[in-house]
Design a protein around this motif. Structure first.
Motif, mmCIF file in Angstrom:
data_model
loop_
_atom_site.group_PDB
_atom_site.id
_atom_site.type_symbol
_atom_site.label_atom_id
_atom_site.label_comp_id
_atom_site.label_asym_id
_atom_site.label_seq_id
_atom_site.Cartn_x
_atom_site.Cartn_y
_atom_site.Cartn_z
ATOM 1 N N ARG A 49 7.328 54.767 69.634
ATOM 2 C CA ARG A 49 8.254 53.699 70.008
ATOM 3 C C ARG A 49 9.518 53.861 69.178
ATOM 4 O O ARG A 49 9.575 54.691 68.282
ATOM 5 C CB ARG A 49 7.631 52.296 69.860
ATOM 6 N N GLY A 50 10.506 53.000 69.494
ATOM 7 C CA GLY A 50 11.806 53.146 68.844
ATOM 8 C C GLY A 50 12.668 54.046 69.717
ATOM 9 O O GLY A 50 12.208 55.099 70.179
ATOM 10 N N ALA A 51 13.918 53.617 69.948
ATOM 11 C CA ALA A 51 14.735 54.275 70.974
ATOM 12 C C ALA A 51 14.898 55.790 70.775
ATOM 13 O O ALA A 51 14.609 56.566 71.702
ATOM 14 C CB ALA A 51 16.085 53.570 71.067
ATOM 15 N N PRO A 52 15.350 56.275 69.591
ATOM 16 C CA PRO A 52 15.549 57.728 69.487
ATOM 17 C C PRO A 52 14.234 58.507 69.624
ATOM 18 O O PRO A 52 14.214 59.583 70.244
ATOM 19 C CB PRO A 52 16.168 57.901 68.093
ATOM 20 N N ARG A 92 9.170 52.823 80.082
ATOM 21 C CA ARG A 92 9.704 51.583 79.479
ATOM 22 C C ARG A 92 11.167 51.492 79.902
ATOM 23 O O ARG A 92 11.891 52.486 79.831
ATOM 24 C CB ARG A 92 9.589 51.607 77.942
ATOM 25 N N CYS A 159 12.656 44.486 63.017
ATOM 26 C CA CYS A 159 11.880 45.511 63.707
ATOM 27 C C CYS A 159 11.800 46.769 62.844
ATOM 28 O O CYS A 159 11.861 46.688 61.615
ATOM 29 C CB CYS A 159 12.459 45.813 65.092
ATOM 30 N N ASN A 160 11.654 47.926 63.459
ATOM 31 C CA ASN A 160 11.664 49.181 62.710
ATOM 32 C C ASN A 160 12.681 50.111 63.326
ATOM 33 O O ASN A 160 12.527 50.559 64.466
ATOM 34 C CB ASN A 160 10.290 49.860 62.709
ATOM 35 N N ALA A 161 13.757 50.350 62.588
ATOM 36 C CA ALA A 161 14.770 51.315 62.997
ATOM 37 C C ALA A 161 14.811 52.386 61.923
ATOM 38 O O ALA A 161 15.853 52.721 61.365
ATOM 39 C CB ALA A 161 16.126 50.634 63.170
ATOM 40 N N ALA A 165 11.021 55.371 64.105
ATOM 41 C CA ALA A 165 11.674 55.097 65.393
ATOM 42 C C ALA A 165 12.514 56.284 65.854
ATOM 43 O O ALA A 165 13.131 56.228 66.922
ATOM 44 C CB ALA A 165 12.558 53.853 65.278
ATOM 45 N N THR A 171 17.779 55.096 61.726
ATOM 46 C CA THR A 171 19.151 54.630 61.990
ATOM 47 C C THR A 171 19.490 53.538 60.960
ATOM 48 O O THR A 171 20.122 53.833 59.956
ATOM 49 C CB THR A 171 19.289 54.145 63.444
ATOM 50 N N GLN A 198 6.419 45.201 64.034
ATOM 51 C CA GLN A 198 6.969 46.505 63.623
ATOM 52 C C GLN A 198 7.597 46.428 62.229
ATOM 53 O O GLN A 198 7.605 47.410 61.478
ATOM 54 C CB GLN A 198 8.015 46.997 64.629
ATOM 55 N N ALA A 238 19.396 49.920 67.628
ATOM 56 C CA ALA A 238 19.700 49.492 69.000
ATOM 57 C C ALA A 238 18.880 50.309 69.979
ATOM 58 O O ALA A 238 18.566 51.473 69.722
ATOM 59 C CB ALA A 238 21.178 49.666 69.306
ATOM 60 N N ASP A 239 18.546 49.666 71.079
ATOM 61 C CA ASP A 239 17.840 50.358 72.164
ATOM 62 C C ASP A 239 18.786 50.760 73.283
ATOM 63 O O ASP A 239 18.504 51.664 74.066
ATOM 64 C CB ASP A 239 16.722 49.473 72.716
ATOM 65 N N ASN A 248 18.502 45.116 71.441
ATOM 66 C CA ASN A 248 17.568 45.535 70.387
ATOM 67 C C ASN A 248 16.364 44.591 70.435
ATOM 68 O O ASN A 248 16.311 43.661 71.256
ATOM 69 C CB ASN A 248 18.268 45.507 69.023
ATOM 70 N N LYS A 249 15.423 44.829 69.529
ATOM 71 C CA LYS A 249 14.187 44.035 69.506
ATOM 72 C C LYS A 249 14.475 42.545 69.546
ATOM 73 O O LYS A 249 15.390 42.068 68.868
ATOM 74 C CB LYS A 249 13.405 44.396 68.237
ATOM 75 N N PHE A 314 12.956 42.533 74.156
ATOM 76 C CA PHE A 314 14.303 42.797 73.636
ATOM 77 C C PHE A 314 15.213 41.617 73.923
ATOM 78 O O PHE A 314 14.895 40.768 74.766
ATOM 79 C CB PHE A 314 14.894 44.068 74.287
#
Ligand code: MRU
Length: 348
Positions: A49-52, A92, A159-161, A165, A171, A198, A238-239, A248-249, A314
């Motif tokens: 999970r996590g955008a990147p 997702r 959350c977790n960035a 992620a 990030t 997270q 950010a997602d 984001n979350k 989100f």
């Protein structure tokens, strides 16, 4: 820093290796995804999970599809890989990086491959590039963002960035790591991030591992701490960053409103792969997850049967609440540097 890699490609078995984030912090186990279906399950369950990290999963997913599909007719093969890849991209909906990673690898392979063998080579090569570029982007934005932090200070995040992620570094937490690597004395307040925790489970795990001071708070304590204690800034990941808002979350918007009210800088750290120049906030689907994530804790029912539950994963924060975007191309002030944002969009 004790580095680890969240997601990678295993050359020996042609499979995707992931840290299973649903088991942290109790145990750190690796999942091996040998099929596209298993990768899609991992994405839906938030094992990755996590955008990147989702961007890299999408990219490796195309490589996995290209290797596992058995079809000797090249046009039919291309069609089948595309269909399988699109399923990964749709696993997702909110983080743009997932479909970005899928489409980047598909486009490269479809444009340059004249045979199945070439297609497979190009897809894997491009997926590896996505993973490597993610690391470089996190370090670049980390260094830009570190300059914004005081020599000694406290950052609140949601959350977790972090490294979990992304492929590594992170990030929002990449900014913290770069600042600490530059000799700054930074401590972190991690909001627990209901319902999947997270912040409590992942952000605290990876910061503790790196011996960066971290304190976990309930999400609902953030406003109190912003009012009563010295928080130098908020940094979140950010997602998706559309033309008008940061996705984001869920809970991020609430922190941004509070930060504005207490005159605390609110920063968003994200690589260019998270920018979506084609859309506005109103056009984006917010993922709604299942009831039991909210209605149960460790299997125990906490919401009576028959009482409705909402579980949006989100939210969107308008640019008017964001002090600056920290990107791998530099710091952008959303209100004034609109043209620079457009330039980043062109780079993508
Ligand atoms: O549902 P998740 O855990 O995938 O949501 C992740 C987030 O919202 C992160 O803050 C975001 O992806 C930041 S990217 C480093």
């Amino acid at each position: 820093m004790k580095s680890f890699v969240t997601i990678s490609w295993d050359e020996k078995s042609d499979s995707v290796l992931l840290i299973d984030q649903t088991r942290l912090p109790l145990s750190c186990q690796i999942i091996q995804c040998r099929t596209v279906d298993r990768l899609i399950t991992a994405i839906r369950r938030l094992e990755v999970r996590g955008a990147p990290a989702l961007g890299i999963a999408g990219a490796y997913g195309v490589a996995l599809a290209s290797i596992s599909i058995r079809e000797s007719n090249f046009p039919r093969y291309v069609h089948m890989v595309r269909a399988s890849a699109l399923n990964i991209g749709n696993a997702r909906p909110t983080a743009i990086n997932l479909s970005w990673g899928v489409h980047r690898v598909l486009a490269m392979a479809e444009k340059h491959a004249d045979s199945i063998e070439e297609y497979r080579q190009i897809a894997l090569h491009e997926a590896q590039k996505v993973a490597e570029e993610d690391m470089a982007a996190c370090h670049a934005l980390g260094d830009y963002g570190a300059a914004l932090l005081p020599d000694t200070g406290t950052v609140l995040t949601h959350c977790n960035a972090g490294a979990l992620a992304c492929r590594e570094w992170g990030t929002a937490l990449g900014v913290v790591r770069s600042a600490v690597a530059a000799g700054k004395n930074i401590s972190v307040i991690a909001c627990e991030t209901r319902p999947l925790l997270q912040g409590a489970r992942l952000t605290s795990w990876e910061l503790k591992r790196d011996e960066i001071p971290v304190t976990v708070i309930p999400d609902s304590a953030a406003a109190y701490l912003m009012r009563k204690e010295k928080i130098d800034c908020i940094i979140v990941g950010a997602d998706r960053i559309t033309r008008d808002a940061v996705f984001n979350k869920v809970g991020t918007y609430m922190h941004a409103l509070c930060a504005k009210s207490h005159e605390i800088p609110f920063y968003v750290a994200a690589p260019s792969s998270t920018f979506d120049s084609m859309h506005y906030e109103s056009e984006i689907e917010i993922e709604e997850r299942e009831r039991d994530e909210v209605a149960r804790i460790s299997g125990h029912v906490i919401v009576p049967d028959g009482v409705p539950v909402r579980n949006p994963a989100f939210d969107a924060t308008p640019f008017s609440l964001v002090t600056a975007l920290i990107t791998d191309h530099g710091i952008i002030k959303p209100a004034s540097d609109w043209i620079q944002i457009a330039e980043i969009h062109r780079i993508i």
